[in-house]
Scaffold this motif. Structure first.
Motif, PDB file in Angstrom:
ATOM      1  N   PRO A   1      26.366 -12.256  50.592  1.00 42.48           N
ATOM      2  CA  PRO A   1      26.931 -11.090  50.032  1.00 42.48           C
ATOM      3  C   PRO A   1      27.558 -11.286  48.904  1.00 42.48           C
ATOM      4  N   ASP A   2      27.587 -10.822  48.072  1.00 42.93           N
ATOM      5  CA  ASP A   2      28.462 -10.915  47.003  1.00 42.93           C
ATOM      6  C   ASP A   2      28.355  -9.621  46.097  1.00 42.93           C
ATOM      7  N   ILE A   3      27.639  -8.916  46.002  1.00 46.17           N
ATOM      8  CA  ILE A   3      27.990  -7.581  44.681  1.00 46.17           C
ATOM      9  C   ILE A   3      28.603  -6.494  45.730  1.00 46.17           C
ATOM     10  N   ALA A   4      30.117  -6.234  45.221  1.00 49.00           N
ATOM     11  CA  ALA A   4      31.554  -5.240  45.484  1.00 49.00           C
ATOM     12  C   ALA A   4      30.883  -3.670  44.836  1.00 49.00           C
ATOM     13  N   VAL A   5      29.660  -2.726  45.983  1.00 48.36           N
ATOM     14  CA  VAL A   5      29.903  -1.321  44.934  1.00 48.36           C
ATOM     15  C   VAL A   5      30.741  -0.589  45.659  1.00 48.36           C
ATOM     16  N   PRO A   6      31.783   0.227  44.908  1.00 53.38           N
ATOM     17  CA  PRO A   6      32.623   1.316  45.436  1.00 53.38           C
ATOM     18  C   PRO A   6      31.708   1.841  46.568  1.00 53.38           C
ATOM     19  N   LEU A   7      32.997   2.070  47.673  1.00 54.27           N
ATOM     20  CA  LEU A   7      31.340   2.882  48.882  1.00 54.27           C
ATOM     21  C   LEU A   7      31.386   3.939  48.251  1.00 54.27           C
ATOM     22  N   GLU A   8      32.390   5.354  47.419  1.00 53.22           N
ATOM     23  CA  GLU A   8      32.127   6.178  47.757  1.00 53.22           C
ATOM     24  C   GLU A   8      31.212   6.438  46.201  1.00 53.22           C
ATOM     25  N   LEU A   9      29.897   5.845  45.981  1.00 49.47           N
ATOM     26  CA  LEU A   9      29.307   5.687  45.225  1.00 49.47           C
ATOM     27  C   LEU A   9      28.058   5.130  46.809  1.00 49.47           C
ATOM     28  N   VAL A  10      28.100   4.848  47.937  1.00 48.13           N
ATOM     29  CA  VAL A  10      26.575   4.374  48.840  1.00 48.13           C
ATOM     30  C   VAL A  10      27.818   5.368  49.538  1.00 48.13           C
TER      31      VAL A  10
ATOM     32  N   VAL B   1      27.967 -14.920  36.066  1.00 47.31           N
ATOM     33  CA  VAL B   1      28.038 -12.980  36.391  1.00 47.31           C
ATOM     34  C   VAL B   1      29.335 -13.501  37.438  1.00 47.31           C
ATOM     35  N   LEU B   2      29.951 -12.893  36.994  1.00 44.09           N
ATOM     36  CA  LEU B   2      31.208 -12.166  38.319  1.00 44.09           C
ATOM     37  C   LEU B   2      31.481 -10.548  38.251  1.00 44.09           C
ATOM     38  N   PHE B   3      30.279  -9.969  37.302  1.00 43.44           N
ATOM     39  CA  PHE B   3      31.095  -8.855  37.112  1.00 43.44           C
ATOM     40  C   PHE B   3      29.125  -8.092  37.108  1.00 43.44           C
ATOM     41  N   TYR B   4      29.059  -6.731  37.940  1.00 37.35           N
ATOM     42  CA  TYR B   4      27.838  -6.286  38.217  1.00 37.35           C
ATOM     43  C   TYR B   4      27.841  -5.017  37.584  1.00 37.35           C
ATOM     44  N   PRO B   5      26.883  -4.777  36.676  1.00 36.79           N
ATOM     45  CA  PRO B   5      26.709  -3.881  35.846  1.00 36.79           C
ATOM     46  C   PRO B   5      26.686  -2.376  36.522  1.00 36.79           C
ATOM     47  N   GLY B   6      27.544  -1.418  36.779  1.00 38.25           N
ATOM     48  CA  GLY B   6      27.355  -0.556  37.528  1.00 38.25           C
ATOM     49  C   GLY B   6      26.677   0.694  36.697  1.00 38.25           C
ATOM     50  N   THR B   7      26.122   0.528  35.461  1.00 40.25           N
ATOM     51  CA  THR B   7      24.736   1.606  35.047  1.00 40.25           C
ATOM     52  C   THR B   7      24.072  -0.432  34.332  1.00 40.25           C
ATOM     53  N   ASP B   8      22.565   0.580  34.746  1.00 39.70           N
ATOM     54  CA  ASP B   8      21.990  -0.245  34.466  1.00 39.70           C
ATOM     55  C   ASP B   8      20.546   0.349  33.630  1.00 39.70           C
ATOM     56  N   THR B   9      20.671   0.087  33.018  1.00 38.92           N
ATOM     57  CA  THR B   9      18.989   0.892  31.749  1.00 38.92           C
ATOM     58  C   THR B   9      17.569  -0.139  31.802  1.00 38.92           C
TER      59      THR B   9
ATOM     60  N   TRP C   1      42.618   4.025  39.438  1.00 37.19           N
ATOM     61  CA  TRP C   1      43.452   3.165  40.513  1.00 37.19           C
ATOM     62  C   TRP C   1      44.597   3.388  40.706  1.00 37.19           C
ATOM     63  N   VAL C   2      45.364   5.267  40.244  1.00 38.67           N
ATOM     64  CA  VAL C   2      46.340   5.757  40.486  1.00 38.67           C
ATOM     65  C   VAL C   2      46.218   6.082  42.046  1.00 38.67           C
ATOM     66  N   GLY C   3      47.406   5.882  42.910  1.00 45.08           N
ATOM     67  CA  GLY C   3      47.175   6.908  43.872  1.00 45.08           C
ATOM     68  C   GLY C   3      45.589   6.170  45.060  1.00 45.08           C
ATOM     69  N   ARG C   4      44.920   5.136  44.522  1.00 46.05           N
ATOM     70  CA  ARG C   4      44.133   4.500  45.474  1.00 46.05           C
ATOM     71  C   ARG C   4      44.109   3.161  45.903  1.00 46.05           C
ATOM     72  N   ASN C   5      44.899   2.738  46.759  1.00 45.57           N
ATOM     73  CA  ASN C   5      45.814   1.246  46.670  1.00 45.57           C
ATOM     74  C   ASN C   5      44.336   1.250  48.090  1.00 45.57           C
ATOM     75  N   ILE C   6      44.285   1.791  48.295  1.00 43.91           N
ATOM     76  CA  ILE C   6      42.601   1.451  49.590  1.00 43.91           C
ATOM     77  C   ILE C   6      41.441   1.020  49.210  1.00 43.91           C
ATOM     78  N   GLU C   7      40.344   0.376  48.916  1.00 41.43           N
ATOM     79  CA  GLU C   7      39.400   0.273  48.253  1.00 41.43           C
ATOM     80  C   GLU C   7      38.558  -0.014  49.264  1.00 41.43           C
ATOM     81  N   LEU C   8      36.789   0.436  49.534  1.00 38.46           N
ATOM     82  CA  LEU C   8      36.062   0.091  50.515  1.00 38.46           C
ATOM     83  C   LEU C   8      34.802  -0.206  50.205  1.00 38.46           C
ATOM     84  N   PHE C   9      33.789  -1.209  50.308  1.00 39.01           N
ATOM     85  CA  PHE C   9      32.693  -1.796  49.064  1.00 39.01           C
ATOM     86  C   PHE C   9      32.125  -1.751  50.067  1.00 39.01           C
ATOM     87  N   TYR C  10      30.669  -1.317  49.746  1.00 36.14           N
ATOM     88  CA  TYR C  10      29.243  -1.461  50.332  1.00 36.14           C
ATOM     89  C   TYR C  10      29.050  -2.948  49.711  1.00 36.14           C
ATOM     90  N   VAL C  11      28.780  -3.528  50.790  1.00 36.07           N
ATOM     91  CA  VAL C  11      28.213  -5.214  49.723  1.00 36.07           C
ATOM     92  C   VAL C  11      27.274  -5.174  50.175  1.00 36.07           C
TER      93      VAL C  11
END
Length: 854
Positions: free
Chosen positions: A182-191, A548-556, A122-132
């Motif tokens: 709406p509930d899952i906030a995926v970083p927009l960089e990944l979408v 469930v308050l967190f969602y897994p970024g990797t799901d095997t 999060w250093v230098g990333r004060n603005i975050e966008l999320f694909y819901v």
């Protein structure tokens, strides 16, 4: 025309045709994206809703119909939710960007690009966008509220009711039955790009962290939306920064369990892998994301986390407790830099290793634990978690008394168990920390005991999970303000910490449904026994989102929904809770300045919480027939926050007021080179006007040829002017139907609402001029001048360099002008290419090039 200069916020604003009640709806030139608007996110917009497209009024506290306005203090995360609607055609390859806000003296709040695991730096990333992402609600969360009073159900899930909440109808009569929430906030960089199906919307959540070192005032930026590479919308954003700073350690204390075996299983495919740098980093990223949301985690498992059983935390916990994990060297920035996790649970859920031992064992182990904390983390709240939800109160009392009897340092270690406050006071008086799941209760019984425990310097009173109507819940379909209310209720009743039982409960072993695909299935807890005509899909303690308050970024386990990054994604519910936690910081700070006003605000926003509701029948104090006391309208809560901000901002630096909107009175058609002027009242220090021209097709044309606009997209324009007048001739606009928008901006970076008009631009009236000789050459026997003749009546001619610098305005006699090849200062011009501009009194223009060869 003034060129783009971002530091003075004269950048391009191309604003989409956003719908307000009673306003005609121009159809975008793409016709795929049909509306863009915003809200706080707490009014949960289900995926099927096309509110703006259908002409509904979508104005709210952050959206005035043309711009987004948010406010806050330093060291706070403020947020908004952008809603992009697609009508009958759907929208493809949509992208959204927003990475800068510019404020006083050009100070910026910015964000740099990230890829892959870089989203957890999060250093230098004060603005975050999320694909819901969305989850379908197929049944009621009956573990979070009872069904005996329809009013206990969240408002949009209620059946029709009468009297004391007596409901009628079926599951199908609940307005939001089977809808996608709406509930899952995926970083927009990944979408980086996405499609929107026809008849649906897509939310993009935006978090803005306000650094501690930026000045109060107004900050301006824009959200840019593109479709298939073409610009289809850019919405102004104004951040009003007040002159106060939130604390690094929140006043609303929490403790949320991190279920390490569950995250190991999802991310690594093994619930109990050998401890490694990878397993440590995975846990740390959960801690950092929780810290970004002002949440404290517990749940250290000495065996599986570090394979070093002993009377001290795993080594990984040291930087979490002393705050060094939450620093730039580990990729952390945001709330609480350098502040520790502030709580540690020994033997969570009663897993401490000596629970079969003697009082001597208790003395030895508690001495060792307390010695470690006094030497290594003296300011961290810590306790021995004796047992969970046990009826064996005699054992709880025995263990608690053993600790109090300890003649050594272990006597200072507090004991904790999950037990009713009424039971604890009567049967386990030696227990230090009572942690209670509260449903309903008699105020005369609960309030004195709550006061007793919270005022005792050794004892503590915590609450556990939540149940409507006493408090907002974590259920996915609960109102968006539910968790915000939880924090306000905690503040009002002086609850010293709020405990939540799990945040990564991915294996629903208690309900018997096994591993949950949390990206696809809303139900996370309880049994599934079938469909009920009133409750929908249901079973024992059925609940959506519970644990469930967190969602897994990797799901095997469910690899088709895996994003392949080694860290968690936040739920929107976590963000709602943070909003409430930050509100409590407002309340705490404001109370120190003006206690009476602050308490009045609390009583207005949460008239009744927890046991204040009372019970319907004191002889059976297990239920209460009542509606919720608080509003589920986010605007009500934002108004209260604004009142508190005004108390805190003694200087008023962040509250510079609002500006009136300009006016636009334009004819239905204009030539493409026309001059347009906005009206604006005097008395305001206006420094710029922002203009946008949106290519569109009229509603009538759309109905005749609904896809015509996609066949020939024309360019829009966005620009700034120092005055209220814009010269369209410099914009190179093609003929067509446009929506024109204009905003006023003052010296404090206040931005007005937009004035809008729909206009058809037509080809410019034909004006011409004969220019000769062209080129003018010194080696030819030409007169020492260039002639412009056949000019329109009263036209003027101006000469410019190719870089746009004015050279001279030659005199015009009749319909002829003569340029003597000199500048306005009388110097001879050099060889080169020059631009001439012919302009008539009504604003029509034509231009051309001429060459001078000396």
């Amino acid at each position: 025309m003034k060129s783009c200069n971002y530091s003075s916020w004269v950048c391009c604003f191309l604003v989409f045709s956003l719908v307000t009640a009673g306003t005609p709806v121009p159809v975008f030139a793409s016709q795929d994206v049909t509306a863009i608007w915003a809200n706080t996110g707490e009014d949960k917009v289900t995926q099927d809703e096309l509110r703006a497209t259908k002409g509904n009024n979508v104005k709210n506290s952050v959206w005035d119909g043309s711009k987004i306005t948010i406010f806050g203090g330093r060291n706070e995360v403020v947020a908004f939710n952008l809603i992009i609607e697609a009508g009958s055609g759907g929208a493809n390859n949509v992208t959204v960007s927003f990475n800068s806000l510019t404020g006083p003296s050009g100070v910026t709040i910015t964000s740099s690009k990230a890829t892959g695991d870089g989203v957890f730096n999060w250093v230098g990333r004060n603005i975050e966008l999320f694909y819901v992402r969305y989850l379908q609600i197929k049944g009621l969360s009956i573990a979070s509220w009872g069904t005996y009073d329809e009013r206990h159900t969240p408002q949009r899930m209620r059946r029709p009711w009468t009297g004391n909440g007596v409901g009628s109808g079926t599951w199908q009569d609940r307005p939001d039955h089977d809808k996608f929430y709406p509930d899952i906030a995926v970083p927009l960089e990944l979408v980086p790009s996405f499609n929107i199906a026809a008849g649906q919307n897509q939310s993009i959540w935006v978090d803005v962290y306000i650094p501690k070192n930026v000045p109060a005032g107004n900050y301006l930026g824009r959200v840019l939306v593109q479709e298939n590479g073409a610009l289809v919308g850019s919405v102004p954003v104004q951040l009003k920064l007040y002159n106060f700073t939130l604390p690094d350690v929140p006043n609303s204390k929490t403790m949320v369990v991190l279920d390490v075996p569950n995250i190991n299983h999802r991310f690594l495919g093994n619930s109990y892998p050998n401890p490694s740098a990878a397993t440590s980093l995975l846990r740390d990223r959960h801690f950092m994301l929780a810290h970004r949301h002002r949440i404290s985690l517990i749940g250290d498992d000495l065996v599986s986390d570090c394979n070093q059983p002993g009377d001290q935390p795993c080594p990984d916990w040291v930087p979490r407790l002393d705050g060094t994990l939450f620093t730039a060297s580990n990729g952390y920035d945001g709330p609480g830099v350098g502040a520790g996790n502030n709580v540690y649970s020994i033997g969570t859920y009663g897993t401490w290793s000596w629970n079969k031992g003697t009082e001597a064992d208790m003395d030895a182990h508690t001495d060792a634990w307390e010695t470690w904390f006094s030497q290594n983390a003296p300011t961290t709240d810590h306790f021995l978690y004796l047992i969970d939800e046990s009826t064996n109160t005699a054992q709880i009392q025995t263990w608690s008394q053993w600790i109090l009897n300890n003649p050594g340092p272990g006597q200072q270690l507090r004991s904790m168990a999950t037990v009713s406050l009424l039971t604890a006071a009567a049967q386990t008086p030696s227990l230090d920390i009572v942690t209670t799941v509260f449903n309903v209760g008699i105020p005369a019984q609960w309030q004195p005991l709550a006061d007793q425990y919270t005022n005792d310097p050794r004892k503590r009173f915590f609450l556990y999970n939540g149940y409507r109507p006493s408090v907002g819940t974590t259920a996915t379909e609960d109102d968006g303000i539910a968790l915000r209310e939880r924090a306000w209720g905690q503040y009002k009743k002086h609850i010293q910490r709020w405990f939540y039982w799990d945040s990564t409960y991915y294996d629903n072993y208690q309900g018997g449904t096994g591993e949950t695909n949390v990206f696809r299935v809303a139900q996370t807890f309880g049994g599934l026994s079938g469909a009920d005509p009133i409750k929908g899909q249901t079973g024992w303690n059925y609940d959506n989102g519970e644990g469930v308050l967190f969602y897994p970024g990797t799901d095997t386990v469910f690899p088709s929904d895996s994003y392949g990054v080694m860290g968690p994604f936040a739920s929107l519910r976590l963000k709602y809770w943070r909003r409430g936690i930050q509100d409590v910081d407002y309340l705490t700070m404001a109370n120190a300045i003006n206690s009476a006003t602050t308490q009045n605000i609390v009583n207005q926003i949460v008239p009744k919480v927890l046991w204040e509701y009372g019970v319907t029948n004191p002889s059976d104090p297990t239920y209460v027939v009542t509606d919720m006391s608080w509003s589920n309208n986010p605007d009500v809560w934002e108004a209260a926050r604004a009142q508190l901000a005004a108390i805190l901002d003694a200087s008023g630096a962040g509250n510079n007021g609002s500006l009136p909107a300009p006016t636009l009175n334009l004819p239905p058609t204009l030539p493409v080179n026309a001059q347009v002027t906005a009206g604006y009242p005097s008395g305001y220090n206006i420094t710029a006007f922002q203009w946008s021209f949106i290519p569109a097709i009229s509603a009538a044309a759309a109905s005749q040829s609904p896809r015509s606009a996609s066949l020939a997209r024309i360019a829009g324009a966005n620009f700034s002017t120092d005055s209220a007048t814009a010269q369209l001739g410099t914009m190179n606009l093609a003929p067509g139907y446009y929506q024109i928008s204009v905003w006023a901006v003052d010296s404090n970076n206040n931005i007005s609402s937009a004035a809008q008009a729909n206009v058809t631009l037509v080809p410019a009236a034909s004006i011409s001029a004969r220019v000769y000789p062209n080129p003018w050459r010194a080696d030819q026997a030409y007169p020492h001048h260039v002639t412009f003749d056949q000019l329109p009546d009263n036209a003027t001619v101006k000469i410019f360099t190719v870089s746009g610098h004015w050279v001279k305005t030659p005199p015009t006699i009749g319909n002829t002008a003569t340029w003597d090849l000199t500048t306005d200062g009388g110097d001879s011009v050099a060889s080169g290419i020059y631009i001439y501009l012919v302009k008539t009194p009504d604003g029509q223009t034509t231009r051309g090039k001429l060459a001078v060869i000396q």
